[in-house]
Structures are given as structure tokens and as C-alpha cells.
Design a protein around this motif. Structure first.
Motif, PDB file in Angstrom:
ATOM      1  N   ALA A 295       0.808  -1.218   0.000  1.00 38.30           N
ATOM      2  CA  ALA A 295       0.000   0.000   0.000  1.00 38.30           C
ATOM      3  C   ALA A 295       0.841   1.267   0.000  1.00 38.30           C
ATOM      4  O   ALA A 295       0.303   2.369  -0.055  1.00 38.30           O
ATOM      5  CB  ALA A 295      -0.935   0.004   1.212  1.00 38.30           C
ATOM      6  N   GLY A 296       2.160   1.121   0.060  1.00 38.27           N
ATOM      7  CA  GLY A 296       3.016   2.294   0.047  1.00 38.27           C
ATOM      8  C   GLY A 296       3.151   2.933  -1.319  1.00 38.27           C
ATOM      9  O   GLY A 296       3.733   4.013  -1.441  1.00 38.27           O
ATOM     10  N   ALA A 297       2.625   2.284  -2.355  1.00 40.66           N
ATOM     11  CA  ALA A 297       2.723   2.827  -3.706  1.00 40.66           C
ATOM     12  C   ALA A 297       1.442   2.532  -4.469  1.00 40.66           C
ATOM     13  O   ALA A 297       0.766   1.525  -4.218  1.00 40.66           O
ATOM     14  CB  ALA A 297       3.918   2.225  -4.438  1.00 40.66           C
ATOM     15  N   GLU A 298       1.120   3.431  -5.398  1.00 42.62           N
ATOM     16  CA  GLU A 298      -0.032   3.222  -6.290  1.00 42.62           C
ATOM     17  C   GLU A 298       0.403   3.505  -7.715  1.00 42.62           C
ATOM     18  O   GLU A 298       0.900   4.595  -8.030  1.00 42.62           O
ATOM     19  CB  GLU A 298      -1.196   4.138  -5.923  1.00 42.62           C
ATOM     20  N   ALA A 299       0.244   2.515  -8.589  1.00 41.55           N
ATOM     21  CA  ALA A 299       0.549   2.706 -10.006  1.00 41.55           C
ATOM     22  C   ALA A 299      -0.599   3.487 -10.641  1.00 41.55           C
ATOM     23  O   ALA A 299      -1.751   3.038 -10.632  1.00 41.55           O
ATOM     24  CB  ALA A 299       0.729   1.355 -10.693  1.00 41.55           C
ATOM     25  N   LEU A 300      -0.304   4.654 -11.196  1.00 40.23           N
ATOM     26  CA  LEU A 300      -1.329   5.481 -11.827  1.00 40.23           C
ATOM     27  C   LEU A 300      -1.467   5.152 -13.318  1.00 40.23           C
ATOM     28  O   LEU A 300      -2.557   5.244 -13.884  1.00 40.23           O
ATOM     29  CB  LEU A 300      -0.979   6.959 -11.656  1.00 40.23           C
ATOM     30  N   ALA A 301      -0.379   4.772 -13.929  1.00 34.97           N
ATOM     31  CA  ALA A 301      -0.395   4.434 -15.357  1.00 34.97           C
ATOM     32  C   ALA A 301       0.871   3.622 -15.650  1.00 34.97           C
ATOM     33  O   ALA A 301       1.875   3.742 -14.937  1.00 34.97           O
ATOM     34  CB  ALA A 301      -0.433   5.712 -16.204  1.00 34.97           C
ATOM     35  N   PRO A 302       0.773   2.761 -16.674  1.00 32.24           N
ATOM     36  CA  PRO A 302      -0.334   2.484 -17.601  1.00 32.24           C
ATOM     37  C   PRO A 302      -1.400   1.588 -16.965  1.00 32.24           C
ATOM     38  O   PRO A 302      -1.180   0.990 -15.914  1.00 32.24           O
ATOM     39  CB  PRO A 302       0.373   1.774 -18.767  1.00 32.24           C
TER      40      PRO A 302
END
Length: 334
Positions: A295-302
Motif C-alpha cells: 500500500a506504500g505505492a499506487e501505479a497510476l499508469a499504464p
């Protein structure tokens, strides 16, 4: 080789005062029988080595004896130049030369400094075998004969034939012009050119080497740091690399940067999180790196990366969706 070993033996006795034959054998990486023969040779040459018997006995020098050294060997001098990383010396096959050179350096110190330096060295440890979680560090190793052959050709400036196995390919012979050696995170590389084109070879993938008599075609001077940076940049720009946009907890920034090929751009959001554009080697690499951050990171794209992470999380949630654990199989009778 034996002359260097005899000098090292004398220096070990000067430094430690008294050592058993087995301890000397371990330090010199020879058999105890070889140590005993060396002791006899030193005695015959007039070096005052004597034996003390008993449980705490061993070999020692008469008090006050001091050697006159003729200086460092070329390998020892080279080892000291790269002694900022002991594992660098190991990677280039100079570990024993470094140990021998350090004995000579310690012996050359004034008596008042020698004990202080030895005490300080005991309180400094660089690159231990494992980290705090007892995970043993894995180092790539190349055969000693291969490393020695590559090093000779690099320093002599001669062409080199290498039996090299590229990734997912069988080994084949290649003739190259060696430029220099680089070690990164305990992985050794040969920087060379082949038919005028830049090439980089991992030492651990070289099965055999043959130094040729023909001089290597290379410049007289080289900036290895610059050459390595240029090759790294070209490597990151090629292949099936992917670039992703990530929203990241600031505390996890170095963890992500340590696994990525490069951080292309970076901005700080109003909530303190970081918006990073990060390059990975391929899609599999990107999924692995983002998954391990939880949960320390969120991929926004692709979008395919978000989908891959969602599907993996859903499969894990399904696996652990039940409150109670499934029954375990009974153990077979002993």
C-alpha cells in the motif's frame, strides 16, 4: 610466488607474535606441510624463527627481529588502489594480493601506530556476508583462471578471446579489445569493443579466456566512470523497457529507486507523497517492484499495470478470504 609467501609468513609472525602451523596455513591458503617447509627455508636463510611446544605453542620470531622489505609487488600496489572495496579486490582476483599488501603496510607502521591501527580495524566492518535479517548476500563468481586471464589482457593491452554465454544463449568464442573492468554490487563486468562497437560482458558468464599476442585497438587513456555511465544510459534506453507513473509514500522512495532502472521525473504532491515517472526493464519487472511496496505505492499508469496488480491482490484476497485455516494433513507415524 614462494618468495612472496615467505615474506607474508614473516610479517604474520611479526604481527601476531606466535601462530600455530594450522593458523599460518589458513592465512596463507596453503597446507600445513608447506608451512613447515617454509619455516625450514626461513631458518636456513638466517631468519630467527623458533618453535614453542605445548597447548598454546606455535612458531615465533626472536624479539627485536625486523625485516627489510624491497617494496610492494605490482599486484599488491594494484590491490591497494582498489582497497576502498575489499569485494572489488575479490571480484578482480586480487584478494590474496590485497591481504599480502596490507600485511606489508601494517609492518611498515611505527610500533606506536601499529597497535592503534589494528585496534581501529577491528571496529570497522565493510560488506558482511549477510544483512540484519540473516539473509546471505549472493555474489556472482567467475573462475579464478578466467578473472586472472581477463585482468592480464586488460593491463597488457592485448586482444582477448572469450568463451561467452549471453543470456538465454549457448556459449561461443568472441575476439574482443578489452578496455577495463568494472564491479557493481559485487558483479564484475568487462568493458570492451568488438569490431569497433562497444560491448559489455559479465565475468560470471565467461567460461574460458585466451590472451592473444596482437595489441588491443583502444585509446591510450580511458575514463571508466564516464564509459560506464554512457553504456548504462544506452542499456536503459533499449530493449522492452517500460515507463510507469507512480504515487509513492516518501519514506519508500529509496526502496523503489533501488529496484528501478531509473527515476525519470519526480514531483512532490500537496499531501507529501511523491509522483514519480520510473523506468523498469520490462512489464514483469514493473509488477514485481510495485507489488513488493504494498500500500506504500499506487501505479497510476499504464492501465495494464494497475490491472495486473489488482488481479494479483484479488487472487490473494480470495486465498485468505476464509476466517479459519483449512485442516492440515495428519503427519504420518514415525
Amino acid at each position: 610466488m614462494r618468495a612472496d609467501r615467505l615474506v607474508s609468513l614473516v610479517l604474520l609472525l611479526r604481527r601476531h607474535g606466535r601462530l600455530s602451523a594450522s593458523a599460518l596455513a589458513r592465512e596463507l591458503e596453503v597446507s600445513t606441510r608447506t608451512v613447515l617447509r617454509d619455516i625450514e627455508a626461513l631458518s636456513a636463510a638466517g631468519v630467527p624463527v623458533y618453535a614453542e611446544r605445548g597447548r598454546h605453542g606455535g612458531f615465533a620470531l626472536l624479539p627485536g627481529f625486523r625485516t627489510e622489505l624491497t617494496g610492494l609487488t605490482p599486484d599488491e600496489a594494484l590491490a591497494l588502489l582498489i582497497a576502498g572495496s575489499r569485494r572489488g579486490a575479490q571480484a578482480f582476483g586480487l584478494g590474496s594480493a590485497l591481504a599480502s599488501a596490507m600485511l606489508k603496510v601494517v609492518d611498515a607502521l611505527p610500533d606506536s601506530y601499529r597497535d592503534t591501527a589494528a585496534g581501529a580495524a577491528e571496529r570497522l566492518l565493510i560488506d558482511p556476508e549477510s544483512d540484519l535479517l540473516s539473509r546471505r548476500l549472493v555474489y556472482e563468481e567467475a573462475p579464478d583462471a578466467v578473472v586472472a586471464g581477463v585482468l592480464r589482457a586488460v593491463l597488457a593491452g592485448r586482444k582477448l578471446r572469450i568463451h561467452y554465454a549471453a543470456a538465454d544463449q549457448g556459449p561461443e568464442w568472441r575476439t574482443v579489445d578489452p578496455i577495463g573492468l568494472v564491479t557493481v554490487r559485487d558483479r564484475g563486468y568487462l568493458l570492451a569493443t568488438r569490431s569497433g562497437a562497444d560491448r559489455t560482458y559479465r565475468l560470471s558468464r565467461i567460461a574460458a579466456v585466451e590472451e592473444l599476442a596482437e595489441p588491443a585497438e583502444r585509446p591510450d587513456r580511458v575514463d571508466l566512470d564516464r564509459a560506464w555511465q554512457e553504456r548504462s544510459t544506452r542499456f536503459r534506453a533499449g530493449g522492452d523497457q517500460v515507463t510507469v507513473l507512480v504515487l509513492l509514500d516518501a519514506a519508500r522512495r529509496e526502496e523503489l529507486a533501488g529496484t528501478a532502472l531509473a527515476v525519470v521525473s519526480e514531483e512532490t504532491e500537496s499531501d507529501g507523497r511523491l509522483r514519480l515517472e520510473v523506468a523498469f526493464q520490462d512489464s514483469r519487472h514493473a509488477v514485481w517492484a510495485l507489488w513488493r511496496l504494498g500500500a506504500g505505492a499506487e501505479a497510476l499508469a499504464p492501465q495494464w499495470l494497475r490491472t495486473a496488480l489488482r488481479d494479483r491482490a484479488a487472487a490473494l484476497a480470495t486465498r485468505y478470504g476464509s476466517v479459519t485455516a483449512p485442516p492440515t494433513r495428519p503427519r504420518p507415524p514415525a
